[in-house]
Design an enzyme around this catalytic site. Structure first.
Site, PDB file in Angstrom:
ATOM      1  N   PRO A 152       0.848  -1.203   0.000  1.00 47.77           N
ATOM      2  CA  PRO A 152       0.000   0.000   0.000  1.00 47.77           C
ATOM      3  C   PRO A 152       0.881   1.249   0.000  1.00 47.77           C
ATOM      4  CG  PRO A 152      -0.170  -1.176   2.110  1.00 47.77           C
ATOM      5  CD  PRO A 152       0.670  -2.014   1.201  1.00 47.77           C
ATOM      6  N   HIS A 153       0.522   2.233  -0.823  1.00 45.29           N
ATOM      7  CA  HIS A 153       1.422   3.376  -0.951  1.00 45.29           C
ATOM      8  C   HIS A 153       0.676   4.610  -1.425  1.00 45.29           C
ATOM      9  CE1 HIS A 153       1.248   1.576  -5.010  1.00 45.29           C
ATOM     10  NE2 HIS A 153       1.136   2.845  -5.371  1.00 45.29           N
ATOM     11  N   GLY A 154       1.323   5.737  -1.306  1.00 44.30           N
ATOM     12  CA  GLY A 154       0.780   6.965  -1.871  1.00 44.30           C
ATOM     13  C   GLY A 154       1.524   8.190  -1.393  1.00 44.30           C
TER      14      GLY A 154
END
Ligand SMILES: [Zn+2]
Lengths: 153, 111
Positions: free
Chosen positions: A69-71
């Site tokens: 999960p990333h951003g």
């Protein structure tokens, strides 16, 4: 990006050897909480929203028991990666439908001076594509053991 | 009321950054399927902002790529210039949106 370079984005307080969560949402929150506890992030709601939105773009469960999960978020100032491991595995809507055991949460500011965000994501994907690395990571118990897998030592 | 605007702007920018980099992220090996949903969510959020504020955001974005930037330890993380400490106190508490005097970006205090 080499593992030796990648290691500086990991920190012991952002490491969980045994994730308590049993659902996708809880896993995301448990990892995000590490950033809050270490005061890397203050506005939980904004970052949580960003991470959920990212999942609607396509699950970050990239298969073979791995999720990244990333951003980028305006609520963060540094590029940092949290790691968590679940022995039982968590249903993360992964592309291969398999439960996820290894979680890497990458949070980045809107722009990072050295432009490392995408190279970090790429480097994680490459490292985790190697079965030997995944097998080793599934067994790590300490942050030190974890780093030695990341740096390939 | 305006701080709420600022948080909506932050959410909007986070969405825009995600849309902007979706292709790059896909090339790295991620599965990207929801681009149109994301664009719809973006338009919905943009529609909730006042027209002048949205215009200001869009203009900054076209000029500087990042319209809002975090401020940490009094440093604007858009241009890395120190902000006067007096602004910091107001920036955290006031309902007004502050801009960096050097680069013109809107500021979001995160510490
Ligand atoms: Zn500035």
């Amino acid at each position: 990006m080499q593992g030796s370079e990648l290691q500086k984005y990991f920190h012991e307080p952002l490491f969980i050897a045994d994730i308590k969560a049993t659902t996708k949402n809880d896993a995301i929150e448990e990892l995000l909480n590490l950033f809050l506890e270490t005061k890397h992030i203050r506005n939980r709601q904004i970052v949580l929203e960003m991470l959920h939105t990212r999942e609607t773009l396509g699950s970050t469960g990239i298969g073979k028991g791995v999720a990244i999960p990333h951003g980028r978020t305006t609520a963060a100032s540094d590029v940092l990666i949290a790691f968590g491991k679940s022995e039982a595995g968590i249903d993360f809507d992964a592309i291969d439908g398999k439960p996820v055991h290894l979680f890497f949460m990458v949070i980045a500011p809107p722009h990072d001076e050295d432009n490392v965000y995408l190279p970090i994501l790429g480097s994680l994907v490459t490292t985790l594509n190697i079965k030997k690395n995944r097998d080793k990571l599934k067994k790590v118990e300490t942050f030190k053991e974890f780093l030695s897998v990341i740096t390939g030592e | 009321m305006l701080k709420k605007d600022l948080e909506m702007l932050v959410a909007l920018q986070d969405l825009d950054l995600m849309i902007e980099e979706a292709d790059d992220v896909e090339k790295l090996g991620f599965n990207i399927t929801g681009c149109s949903e994301l664009k719809n969510a973006r338009e919905e959020l943009a529609g909730r902002l006042s027209k002048p504020l949205l215009f200001r955001y869009e203009r900054l974005r076209s000029k500087l790529k990042r319209a809002i930037v975090p401020v940490k330890n009094d440093i604007c993380l858009g241009c890395f210039l120190r902000q006067p400490t007096s602004i910091g106190t107001k920036g955290r508490e006031d309902d007004e949106i502050f801009t960096c005097e050097n680069c013109g970006r809107m500021l979001y205090w995160i510490d």
